[in-house]
Design a protein around this motif. Structure first.
Motif, PDB file in Angstrom:
ATOM      1  N   GLY A 150     -21.892   1.876 -17.011  1.00 35.06           N
ATOM      2  CA  GLY A 150     -20.514   2.206 -16.695  1.00 35.06           C
ATOM      3  C   GLY A 150     -20.246   2.250 -15.202  1.00 35.06           C
ATOM      4  N   ALA A 151     -21.261   2.569 -14.414  1.00 36.18           N
ATOM      5  CA  ALA A 151     -21.090   2.690 -12.969  1.00 36.18           C
ATOM      6  C   ALA A 151     -21.114   1.333 -12.269  1.00 36.18           C
ATOM      7  CB  ALA A 151     -22.188   3.588 -12.392  1.00 36.18           C
ATOM      8  N   ILE A 152     -22.037   0.476 -12.676  1.00 32.93           N
ATOM      9  CA  ILE A 152     -22.190  -0.839 -12.037  1.00 32.93           C
ATOM     10  C   ILE A 152     -21.075  -1.793 -12.465  1.00 32.93           C
ATOM     11  CG2 ILE A 152     -23.686  -2.874 -11.884  1.00 32.93           C
ATOM     12  CD1 ILE A 152     -24.857  -0.605 -10.391  1.00 32.93           C
ATOM     13  N   GLY A 153     -20.650  -1.676 -13.722  1.00 29.09           N
ATOM     14  CA  GLY A 153     -19.679  -2.617 -14.278  1.00 29.09           C
ATOM     15  C   GLY A 153     -18.431  -2.815 -13.433  1.00 29.09           C
ATOM     16  N   PRO A 154     -17.709  -1.743 -13.052  1.00 27.84           N
ATOM     17  CA  PRO A 154     -16.495  -1.937 -12.254  1.00 27.84           C
ATOM     18  C   PRO A 154     -16.757  -2.593 -10.901  1.00 27.84           C
ATOM     19  CG  PRO A 154     -16.540   0.263 -13.224  1.00 27.84           C
ATOM     20  CD  PRO A 154     -17.887  -0.343 -13.464  1.00 27.84           C
ATOM     21  N   ILE A 155     -17.907  -2.306 -10.292  1.00 34.10           N
ATOM     22  CA  ILE A 155     -18.227  -2.903  -8.997  1.00 34.10           C
ATOM     23  C   ILE A 155     -18.438  -4.408  -9.150  1.00 34.10           C
ATOM     24  CG2 ILE A 155     -19.788  -2.828  -7.008  1.00 34.10           C
ATOM     25  CD1 ILE A 155     -20.534   0.031  -7.865  1.00 34.10           C
ATOM     26  N   VAL A 156     -19.209  -4.777 -10.166  1.00 33.46           N
ATOM     27  CA  VAL A 156     -19.429  -6.198 -10.446  1.00 33.46           C
ATOM     28  C   VAL A 156     -18.111  -6.869 -10.826  1.00 33.46           C
ATOM     29  CG1 VAL A 156     -20.553  -7.848 -11.996  1.00 33.46           C
ATOM     30  CG2 VAL A 156     -21.831  -5.871 -11.141  1.00 33.46           C
ATOM     31  N   GLY A 157     -17.335  -6.214 -11.715  1.00 34.19           N
ATOM     32  CA  GLY A 157     -16.103  -6.807 -12.214  1.00 34.19           C
ATOM     33  C   GLY A 157     -15.076  -7.061 -11.128  1.00 34.19           C
ATOM     34  N   GLN A 158     -14.868  -6.088 -10.246  1.00 32.82           N
ATOM     35  CA  GLN A 158     -13.874  -6.281  -9.187  1.00 32.82           C
ATOM     36  C   GLN A 158     -14.287  -7.394  -8.232  1.00 32.82           C
ATOM     37  OE1 GLN A 158     -12.610  -2.827  -7.035  1.00 32.82           O
ATOM     38  NE2 GLN A 158     -11.891  -1.733  -8.862  1.00 32.82           N
ATOM     39  N   ASN A 159     -15.545  -7.427  -7.832  1.00 28.78           N
ATOM     40  CA  ASN A 159     -15.994  -8.473  -6.898  1.00 28.78           C
ATOM     41  C   ASN A 159     -16.027  -9.843  -7.556  1.00 28.78           C
ATOM     42  OD1 ASN A 159     -16.914  -7.285  -4.134  1.00 28.78           O
ATOM     43  ND2 ASN A 159     -17.625  -5.793  -5.639  1.00 28.78           N
ATOM     44  N   PHE A 160     -16.324  -9.880  -8.842  1.00 28.35           N
ATOM     45  CA  PHE A 160     -16.290 -11.150  -9.564  1.00 28.35           C
ATOM     46  C   PHE A 160     -14.859 -11.668  -9.652  1.00 28.35           C
ATOM     47  CE2 PHE A 160     -16.597 -13.367 -13.869  1.00 28.35           C
ATOM     48  CZ  PHE A 160     -17.095 -14.535 -13.324  1.00 28.35           C
ATOM     49  N   GLY A 161     -13.921 -10.765  -9.988  1.00 29.74           N
ATOM     50  CA  GLY A 161     -12.523 -11.171 -10.070  1.00 29.74           C
ATOM     51  C   GLY A 161     -11.987 -11.658  -8.746  1.00 29.74           C
ATOM     52  N   ALA A 162     -12.507 -11.095  -7.633  1.00 27.53           N
ATOM     53  CA  ALA A 162     -12.054 -11.500  -6.303  1.00 27.53           C
ATOM     54  C   ALA A 162     -12.842 -12.684  -5.748  1.00 27.53           C
ATOM     55  CB  ALA A 162     -12.181 -10.318  -5.336  1.00 27.53           C
ATOM     56  N   GLY A 163     -13.840 -13.162  -6.493  1.00 30.56           N
ATOM     57  CA  GLY A 163     -14.621 -14.313  -6.051  1.00 30.56           C
ATOM     58  C   GLY A 163     -15.651 -14.008  -4.981  1.00 30.56           C
ATOM     59  N   GLN A 164     -16.014 -12.723  -4.808  1.00 28.20           N
ATOM     60  CA  GLN A 164     -17.006 -12.330  -3.801  1.00 28.20           C
ATOM     61  C   GLN A 164     -18.392 -12.279  -4.438  1.00 28.20           C
ATOM     62  OE1 GLN A 164     -13.988  -9.665  -0.998  1.00 28.20           O
ATOM     63  NE2 GLN A 164     -15.698  -8.666  -1.996  1.00 28.20           N
ATOM     64  N   PHE A 165     -18.986 -13.442  -4.646  1.00 33.03           N
ATOM     65  CA  PHE A 165     -20.200 -13.559  -5.448  1.00 33.03           C
ATOM     66  C   PHE A 165     -21.451 -13.052  -4.747  1.00 33.03           C
ATOM     67  CE2 PHE A 165     -17.430 -17.082  -7.024  1.00 33.03           C
ATOM     68  CZ  PHE A 165     -17.011 -16.388  -8.149  1.00 33.03           C
ATOM     69  N   ASP A 166     -21.450 -13.073  -3.422  1.00 34.64           N
ATOM     70  CA  ASP A 166     -22.607 -12.535  -2.711  1.00 34.64           C
ATOM     71  C   ASP A 166     -22.717 -11.028  -2.966  1.00 34.64           C
ATOM     72  OD1 ASP A 166     -24.818 -12.873  -0.793  1.00 34.64           O
ATOM     73  OD2 ASP A 166     -23.603 -11.566   0.492  1.00 34.64           O
ATOM     74  N   ARG A 167     -21.584 -10.348  -3.027  1.00 32.94           N
ATOM     75  CA  ARG A 167     -21.591  -8.917  -3.319  1.00 32.94           C
ATOM     76  C   ARG A 167     -21.976  -8.647  -4.766  1.00 32.94           C
ATOM     77  NH1 ARG A 167     -19.378  -5.326   0.176  1.00 32.94           N
ATOM     78  NH2 ARG A 167     -18.537  -3.970  -1.470  1.00 32.94           N
ATOM     79  N   VAL A 168     -21.659  -9.572  -5.655  1.00 32.19           N
ATOM     80  CA  VAL A 168     -22.079  -9.428  -7.048  1.00 32.19           C
ATOM     81  C   VAL A 168     -23.602  -9.423  -7.134  1.00 32.19           C
ATOM     82  CG1 VAL A 168     -22.124 -10.555  -9.316  1.00 32.19           C
ATOM     83  CG2 VAL A 168     -19.985 -10.445  -8.027  1.00 32.19           C
TER      84      VAL A 168
END
Length: 467
Positions: free
Chosen positions: A295-313
């Motif tokens: 639950g903690a990692i999901g929003p961080i991955v999801g927001q950066n994925f939606g914004a196209g910031q794949f290095d942060r993913v």
């Protein structure tokens, strides 16, 4: 604490380890409040001096875990879709997804509750419950299960709060419920004299408290839900289904694995089952931070994925694994030092005490591999590959559990069952690492549509994603 009220995505900038640590700790505090009450429940029930009561709670907990896995799967869909839409700047669509998942959760909760209640004895018998233990477990479940729809809305509300970066209010909701449960437990169990029924009734009231505390800020602070619309729910079924069905199947696998383990342990007597029940309450309290990782990692991955910031993913996954390693080592050392007082707290003797000592020793370290699987599953769910989570979890809780548990039982009895289960986790954690590395290495363009919409699933898995 970072919070949002207008659809702003807060995880697109800032130190990732700080985000992971903050989200994991705040989410885990809320989880710990609930798990700690379950732990206290078991302490109070042990004080009644009847091993059959502790064993009944163990069987009931396994069945309730199974039904609640459906709610967990739906909440994963809510969190992934809402976070992704926020990252892409589509706040209205984020509200619609949250609402649709909540409505679907209510419908599924009511339907599943009816089906299970009408077949309660059958399901508990499959787990190995017999005689007085079966009767007690059935009574306990029949009191709690009708509130399954309440937990569906609760978990969706908390997933929406986390998707907006508001882990604090998500945490507070569970703390309120935990406090209510902790206060009511001794009153209903001992003062009123309801025993096991009192523990179940306290849990029901606590669920209602969490419902109010989770949904209210999601609506008032973040406007995270829209007015329900049948047409909108129907139109959202497809994208919700793309994540929810694999996520539900993924989470259902966990209680299936637990059922396999408890059935293997049951052959060694009520003391062994009671030991498993204690471990089942102790583990989430000690490792609530690890359980909170998805639950903690999901929003961080999801927001950066939606914004196209794949290095942060990619860096988020690695930060999650490093955080898991540090926390597990710290907690394993603590449990080892406290193993005798913990066993004494439950008045554990014989096989029950041996299993508790085993858990507070080498088995505690095995939680690191569970953490890797949790972080990987969160990554899969938020990167458009929820079916990978399904494959991994079912593999881990069937092929990675049953043959190892059976072999362990043959070689070392009840302790061997737990050791075998842990070995399977090591193998599948390695598989998760390999799969996540491959998935994130292929991210080259933002994904703005449902990964399964209008495509053959095999094309998605092996063609369109560069596999």
């Amino acid at each position: 604490m970072a919070e949002q009220s207008g659809g702003k995505a807060v995880f697109l900038t800032g130190d990732l380890m700080r985000h992971v640590t903050r989200m994991s700790l705040t989410t885990s505090i809320g989880l710990m409040a609930i798990f700690a009450v379950d732990f206290i429940d078991m302490v109070f029930i042990s004080m009644l001096g009847n091993d059959a009561l502790a064993a009944a709670v163990g069987y009931a907990g396994t069945l309730l875990f199974f039904t609640n896995s459906i709610n967990v799967g739906l909440s994963i869909a809510a969190g992934a879709l809402v976070a992704r839409e926020l990252g892409a700047g589509r706040t209205e669509q984020a509200r619609q997804f949250g609402t649709s998942v909540a409505v679907l959760g209510i419908l599924f909760g009511l339907t599943v509750s009816v089906i299970v209640l009408f077949n309660l004895t059958f399901f508990l018998s499959l787990l190995g419950a017999k005689g007085e233990v079966l009767r007690l477990a059935a009574r306990y479940v029949s009191i709690i299960l009708p509130t399954m729809w309440v937990m569906a809305v609760v978990m969706t509300g908390m997933a929406v709060l986390r998707a907006y970066g508001d882990a604090r209010r998500s945490m507070q909701a569970t703390i309120y419920g935990g406090v209510a449960n902790a206060v009511l437990d001794p009153i209903l169990i001992f003062a009123v004299g309801l025993g096991l029924d009192g523990a179940a009734i306290a849990s029901v009231i606590a669920r209602i408290c969490i419902l109010i505390a989770a949904v209210t800020p999601a609506i008032r602070v973040h406007q995270g839900f829209a007015r329900p619309s049948l047409g909108q729910v129907i139109s959202d079924i497809r994208p919700v289904r793309a994540i929810a069905i694999p996520a539900v199947l993924t989470n259902v696998a966990t209680p299936v694995g637990n059922a396999i383990v408890i059935r293997e342990v049951a052959q060694f007597g009520t003391d062994a089952v009671a030991g498993m029940a204690v471990i089942g309450r102790l583990m989430p309290v000690a490792f609530s931070v690890v359980f909170a990782l998805s639950g903690a990692i999901g929003p961080i991955v999801g927001q950066n994925f939606g914004a196209g910031q794949f290095d942060r993913v990619k860096k988020t996954f690695l930060a999650g694994v490093k955080f898991t390693a540090f926390y597990v080592c710290l907690m394993a050392a603590t449990l080892f030092v406290l193993r005798a007082p913990i066993a004494d707290l439950f008045q554990a003797q014989g096989e029950t005490r041996a299993l508790i000592y085993l858990f507070c020793g080498p088995l505690a370290l095995a939680s690191f591999f569970n953490g890797v699987i949790f972080v990987a599953n969160a990554s899969f769910n938020n990167l458009g590959h929820p079916v990978y989570s399904t494959w991994v979890n079912w593999g881990r809780h069937t092929l990675g559990t049953w043959p190892f548990a059976v072999a362990g039982a043959y070689i070392a009895g009840a302790p061997g069952v737990l050791l075998g289960q842990a070995l399977g986790g090591v193998i599948f954690a390695g598989l998760c690492w390999f799969l996540v590395r491959r998935v994130v290495s292929k991210l080259t363009a933002p994904q703005t549509v449902d990964p399964f919409a209008g495509q053959n699933r095999l094309q998605v898995l092996f063609g369109r994603r560069g596999w």
